[in-house]
Design a protein around this motif. Structure first.
Motif, PDB file in Angstrom:
ATOM      1  N   GLU A   1     -38.690  -8.146  45.105  1.00  0.00           N
ATOM      2  CA  GLU A   1     -39.443  -7.668  46.334  1.00  0.00           C
ATOM      3  C   GLU A   1     -38.654  -8.355  47.509  1.00  0.00           C
ATOM      4  OE1 GLU A   1     -43.331  -6.386  48.113  1.00  0.00           O
ATOM      5  OE2 GLU A   1     -42.241  -5.924  46.413  1.00  0.00           O
ATOM      6  N   ALA A   2     -38.122  -9.325  47.583  1.00  0.00           N
ATOM      7  CA  ALA A   2     -37.456  -9.920  48.609  1.00  0.00           C
ATOM      8  C   ALA A   2     -36.294  -9.155  48.777  1.00  0.00           C
ATOM      9  CB  ALA A   2     -37.101 -11.321  48.301  1.00  0.00           C
ATOM     10  N   ARG A   3     -35.488  -8.675  47.828  1.00  0.00           N
ATOM     11  CA  ARG A   3     -34.475  -7.817  48.043  1.00  0.00           C
ATOM     12  C   ARG A   3     -34.596  -6.565  48.663  1.00  0.00           C
ATOM     13  NH1 ARG A   3     -30.567  -6.868  42.817  1.00  0.00           N
ATOM     14  NH2 ARG A   3     -32.113  -5.225  42.337  1.00  0.00           N
ATOM     15  N   ALA A   4     -35.752  -5.887  48.320  1.00  0.00           N
ATOM     16  CA  ALA A   4     -36.415  -4.715  49.161  1.00  0.00           C
ATOM     17  C   ALA A   4     -36.465  -4.911  50.561  1.00  0.00           C
ATOM     18  CB  ALA A   4     -37.599  -4.311  48.157  1.00  0.00           C
ATOM     19  N   TRP A   5     -36.855  -5.986  50.915  1.00  0.00           N
ATOM     20  CA  TRP A   5     -37.300  -6.234  52.173  1.00  0.00           C
ATOM     21  C   TRP A   5     -35.876  -6.878  52.982  1.00  0.00           C
ATOM     22  CZ3 TRP A   5     -41.475  -5.140  55.208  1.00  0.00           C
ATOM     23  CH2 TRP A   5     -42.649  -4.768  54.424  1.00  0.00           C
ATOM     24  N   GLY A   6     -34.798  -7.001  52.456  1.00  0.00           N
ATOM     25  CA  GLY A   6     -33.654  -7.397  52.973  1.00  0.00           C
ATOM     26  C   GLY A   6     -33.505  -9.045  53.085  1.00  0.00           C
ATOM     27  N   VAL A   7     -34.262  -9.737  52.512  1.00  0.00           N
ATOM     28  CA  VAL A   7     -34.464 -11.249  52.552  1.00  0.00           C
ATOM     29  C   VAL A   7     -33.684 -11.825  51.246  1.00  0.00           C
ATOM     30  CG1 VAL A   7     -36.315 -10.981  54.239  1.00  0.00           C
ATOM     31  CG2 VAL A   7     -36.806 -11.492  51.921  1.00  0.00           C
ATOM     32  N   SER A   8     -33.204 -13.069  51.578  1.00  0.00           N
ATOM     33  CA  SER A   8     -32.364 -13.542  50.496  1.00  0.00           C
ATOM     34  C   SER A   8     -32.874 -14.986  50.099  1.00  0.00           C
ATOM     35  CB  SER A   8     -30.970 -13.847  51.068  1.00  0.00           C
ATOM     36  OG  SER A   8     -30.881 -14.511  52.191  1.00  0.00           O
ATOM     37  N   LYS A   9     -34.118 -15.240  50.823  1.00  0.00           N
ATOM     38  CA  LYS A   9     -34.483 -16.998  50.384  1.00  0.00           C
ATOM     39  C   LYS A   9     -36.119 -16.761  50.056  1.00  0.00           C
ATOM     40  CE  LYS A   9     -31.997 -19.096  54.095  1.00  0.00           C
ATOM     41  NZ  LYS A   9     -32.074 -20.079  55.169  1.00  0.00           N
ATOM     42  N   MET A  10     -36.374 -17.659  49.065  1.00  0.00           N
ATOM     43  CA  MET A  10     -37.749 -17.764  48.528  1.00  0.00           C
ATOM     44  C   MET A  10     -38.316 -19.382  49.343  1.00  0.00           C
ATOM     45  SD  MET A  10     -39.501 -18.377  44.897  1.00  0.00           S
ATOM     46  CE  MET A  10     -38.950 -16.641  44.464  1.00  0.00           C
ATOM     47  N   ARG A  11     -38.990 -19.123  50.346  1.00  0.00           N
ATOM     48  CA  ARG A  11     -39.739 -20.249  50.917  1.00  0.00           C
ATOM     49  C   ARG A  11     -41.246 -20.360  50.317  1.00  0.00           C
ATOM     50  NH1 ARG A  11     -41.645 -21.559  56.332  1.00  0.00           N
ATOM     51  NH2 ARG A  11     -41.003 -23.544  56.910  1.00  0.00           N
ATOM     52  N   PHE A  12     -41.492 -21.735  50.446  1.00  0.00           N
ATOM     53  CA  PHE A  12     -42.718 -21.912  49.976  1.00  0.00           C
ATOM     54  C   PHE A  12     -43.558 -23.211  50.239  1.00  0.00           C
ATOM     55  CE2 PHE A  12     -39.400 -24.159  47.228  1.00  0.00           C
ATOM     56  CZ  PHE A  12     -40.100 -25.439  47.040  1.00  0.00           C
ATOM     57  N   GLY A  13     -44.852 -23.391  50.112  1.00  0.00           N
ATOM     58  CA  GLY A  13     -45.494 -24.506  50.137  1.00  0.00           C
ATOM     59  C   GLY A  13     -46.219 -24.697  48.893  1.00  0.00           C
ATOM     60  N   LEU A  14     -45.900 -25.550  48.206  1.00  0.00           N
ATOM     61  CA  LEU A  14     -46.722 -25.419  46.609  1.00  0.00           C
ATOM     62  C   LEU A  14     -46.823 -27.169  46.439  1.00  0.00           C
ATOM     63  CD1 LEU A  14     -44.612 -22.979  44.999  1.00  0.00           C
ATOM     64  CD2 LEU A  14     -46.942 -22.656  45.688  1.00  0.00           C
ATOM     65  N   ASN A  15     -47.625 -27.178  45.597  1.00  0.00           N
ATOM     66  CA  ASN A  15     -47.745 -28.896  44.928  1.00  0.00           C
ATOM     67  C   ASN A  15     -46.444 -28.966  44.133  1.00  0.00           C
ATOM     68  OD1 ASN A  15     -47.838 -28.268  41.763  1.00  0.00           O
ATOM     69  ND2 ASN A  15     -49.918 -27.364  42.612  1.00  0.00           N
ATOM     70  N   GLU A  16     -45.962 -30.344  44.204  1.00  0.00           N
ATOM     71  CA  GLU A  16     -44.675 -30.768  43.576  1.00  0.00           C
ATOM     72  C   GLU A  16     -44.437 -30.249  42.048  1.00  0.00           C
ATOM     73  OE1 GLU A  16     -42.482 -34.714  43.759  1.00  0.00           O
ATOM     74  OE2 GLU A  16     -44.083 -34.641  42.408  1.00  0.00           O
ATOM     75  N   GLN A  17     -45.528 -30.167  41.155  1.00  0.00           N
ATOM     76  CA  GLN A  17     -45.399 -29.600  39.910  1.00  0.00           C
ATOM     77  C   GLN A  17     -45.011 -28.426  39.857  1.00  0.00           C
ATOM     78  OE1 GLN A  17     -48.953 -30.501  37.488  1.00  0.00           O
ATOM     79  NE2 GLN A  17     -48.072 -29.662  35.725  1.00  0.00           N
ATOM     80  N   THR A  18     -45.617 -27.470  40.670  1.00  0.00           N
ATOM     81  CA  THR A  18     -45.365 -26.177  40.566  1.00  0.00           C
ATOM     82  C   THR A  18     -44.097 -25.876  41.072  1.00  0.00           C
ATOM     83  OG1 THR A  18     -47.934 -25.487  40.686  1.00  0.00           O
ATOM     84  CG2 THR A  18     -46.105 -23.810  41.278  1.00  0.00           C
ATOM     85  N   ALA A  19     -43.567 -26.465  42.141  1.00  0.00           N
ATOM     86  CA  ALA A  19     -42.240 -26.168  42.580  1.00  0.00           C
ATOM     87  C   ALA A  19     -41.149 -26.742  41.514  1.00  0.00           C
ATOM     88  CB  ALA A  19     -42.080 -26.937  43.985  1.00  0.00           C
ATOM     89  N   SER A  20     -41.562 -27.822  40.946  1.00  0.00           N
ATOM     90  CA  SER A  20     -40.373 -28.224  39.930  1.00  0.00           C
ATOM     91  C   SER A  20     -40.497 -27.254  38.551  1.00  0.00           C
ATOM     92  CB  SER A  20     -40.789 -29.317  39.506  1.00  0.00           C
ATOM     93  OG  SER A  20     -40.744 -30.399  40.431  1.00  0.00           O
ATOM     94  N   GLN A  21     -41.525 -26.501  38.364  1.00  0.00           N
ATOM     95  CA  GLN A  21     -41.714 -25.648  37.367  1.00  0.00           C
ATOM     96  C   GLN A  21     -40.749 -24.425  37.573  1.00  0.00           C
ATOM     97  OE1 GLN A  21     -45.312 -23.513  36.893  1.00  0.00           O
ATOM     98  NE2 GLN A  21     -45.008 -23.447  34.643  1.00  0.00           N
ATOM     99  N   ILE A  22     -40.825 -24.041  38.850  1.00  0.00           N
ATOM    100  CA  ILE A  22     -39.959 -22.642  39.411  1.00  0.00           C
ATOM    101  C   ILE A  22     -38.617 -23.260  39.334  1.00  0.00           C
ATOM    102  CG2 ILE A  22     -39.476 -21.366  41.319  1.00  0.00           C
ATOM    103  CD1 ILE A  22     -42.329 -21.330  42.069  1.00  0.00           C
ATOM    104  N   ALA A  23     -38.165 -24.491  39.990  1.00  0.00           N
ATOM    105  CA  ALA A  23     -36.828 -24.957  39.791  1.00  0.00           C
ATOM    106  C   ALA A  23     -36.202 -24.835  38.757  1.00  0.00           C
ATOM    107  CB  ALA A  23     -36.835 -26.202  40.433  1.00  0.00           C
ATOM    108  N   ASP A  24     -36.986 -25.350  37.576  1.00  0.00           N
ATOM    109  CA  ASP A  24     -36.443 -25.309  36.251  1.00  0.00           C
ATOM    110  C   ASP A  24     -36.412 -23.941  35.625  1.00  0.00           C
ATOM    111  OD1 ASP A  24     -36.531 -28.257  36.275  1.00  0.00           O
ATOM    112  OD2 ASP A  24     -38.630 -28.322  35.131  1.00  0.00           O
ATOM    113  N   THR A  25     -37.044 -23.082  35.930  1.00  0.00           N
ATOM    114  CA  THR A  25     -36.954 -21.621  35.559  1.00  0.00           C
ATOM    115  C   THR A  25     -35.899 -21.072  36.042  1.00  0.00           C
ATOM    116  OG1 THR A  25     -39.388 -21.539  35.035  1.00  0.00           O
ATOM    117  CG2 THR A  25     -38.344 -19.466  35.174  1.00  0.00           C
ATOM    118  N   LEU A  26     -35.673 -21.159  37.271  1.00  0.00           N
ATOM    119  CA  LEU A  26     -34.584 -20.500  38.020  1.00  0.00           C
ATOM    120  C   LEU A  26     -33.228 -21.132  37.840  1.00  0.00           C
ATOM    121  CD1 LEU A  26     -36.335 -19.522  41.445  1.00  0.00           C
ATOM    122  CD2 LEU A  26     -35.898 -18.102  39.312  1.00  0.00           C
TER     123      LEU A  26
END
Length: 293
Positions: A242-267
């Motif tokens: 979805e980001a690429r379709a809009w021509g953007v290259s970053k995922m910016r977020f405001g999330l709780n620390e546990q969820t942010a870490s879960q995403i970082a571990d997955t990616l």
């Protein structure tokens, strides 16, 4: 003795001069917007010589929720008594504005503010909050079969998924300001777009959910994300597409620390942290119970 007042448009030049003196470029950019608010806004601590010695912000992300932020004092060594008085003033002002729930963020580098809120104003820490970005992930060429946009037929499945969450918070309009995620918010998101789900098969229970928006800059903003883990990679793949379709290259977020870490571990990508700290909450209506971590 200091007095605490709500800033007006007539104070703008003086406020901007103060913020330049303490090198707060972030708040400086928001002054005009804050001074134009009809409720809440920018508040000042004024000394006996009518000089500004501190600032604070009160906004209402929801009708009965207040957010306290940008407490800044001129002194490099923040005075506990001044912070205590400022916090008391803000709480009373939030009450007058009709707030039942008052939240504040305390950065990892501002433990004195966190201590004052907890010991002097009965705030309780509920969870840690992170604002940051992910960069460098390569989206797949083929859309994942299991993840994609949510449609009206998914509403009941998503409601059942959200019923398992106690007091969810999301970054509705500002990634730095968490507020309650309510059923009506989900309804609104379906109207404006920006709801992604996995799996998409309506016969299966929802495992992963994201609420997002694409800004006219260089990032897709993740405002809420939750996953049991079985389809997290597929949902993240879809968001990158979805980001690429809009021509953007970053995922910016405001999330709780546990969820942010879960995403970082997955990616397997590090978080580029913009802000990190604790969410603290105060309930003005004593019948409301504190949120679970």
């Amino acid at each position: 003795m200091l007095r605490y007042v709500r800033a007006s448009l007539e104070d703008q030049a003086k406020v901007e001069e103060f913020l330049r003196s303490i090198q707060d470029e972030g708040l400086l950019k928001e002054v005009s917007t804050l001074l134009s608010l009809t409720q809440g806004g920018l508040y000042l601590a004024i000394d006996d010589h009518d000089a500004i010695v501190g600032t604070a912000v009160i906004t209402l992300p929801k009708r009965h929720e207040a957010y306290l932020g940008h407490v800044r004092l001129a002194s490099p060594n923040q005075d506990r008594e001044t912070l205590k008085d400022f916090a008391s003033f803000q709480l009373e002002e939030a009450r007058k504005l009709g707030a039942h729930v008052v939240r504040a963020l305390a950065s990892e580098n501002d433990q004195l503010w966190a201590t004052v809120l907890q010991e002097e104003s009965e705030f309780k820490p509920v969870e840690k909050w992170v604002v940051g970005t992910f960069e460098g992930f390569q989206a797949p060429d083929v859309p994942p079969l299991e993840a994609g946009p949510a449609w009206a037929v998914d509403k009941e499945r998503i409601r059942e998924f959200m019923d398992q969450v106690t007091n969810p918070l999301w970054a509705e309009n500002d990634l730095h300001i968490p507020s309650s995620l309510e059923p009506q918010d989900l309804e609104n998101q379906f109207e404006v777009g920006g709801v992604a789900v996995a799996p998409q098969d309506g016969r299966l229970t929802v495992d992963s959910l994201a609420l997002y928006r694409v800004r006219n800059t260089d990032a897709i903003d993740i405002k809420y994300f939750r996953s049991h883990g079985h389809y997290i990679r597929q949902l993240l793949d879809y968001l990158w597409l979805e980001a690429r379709a809009w021509g953007v290259s970053k995922m910016r977020f405001g999330l709780n620390e546990q969820t942010a870490s879960q995403i970082a571990d997955t990616l397997q990508i590090p978080i580029q942290v913009e802000w990190a700290g604790s969410i603290l909450v105060h309930y003005i209506n004593h019948g409301l119970q504190a949120a679970s971590v």
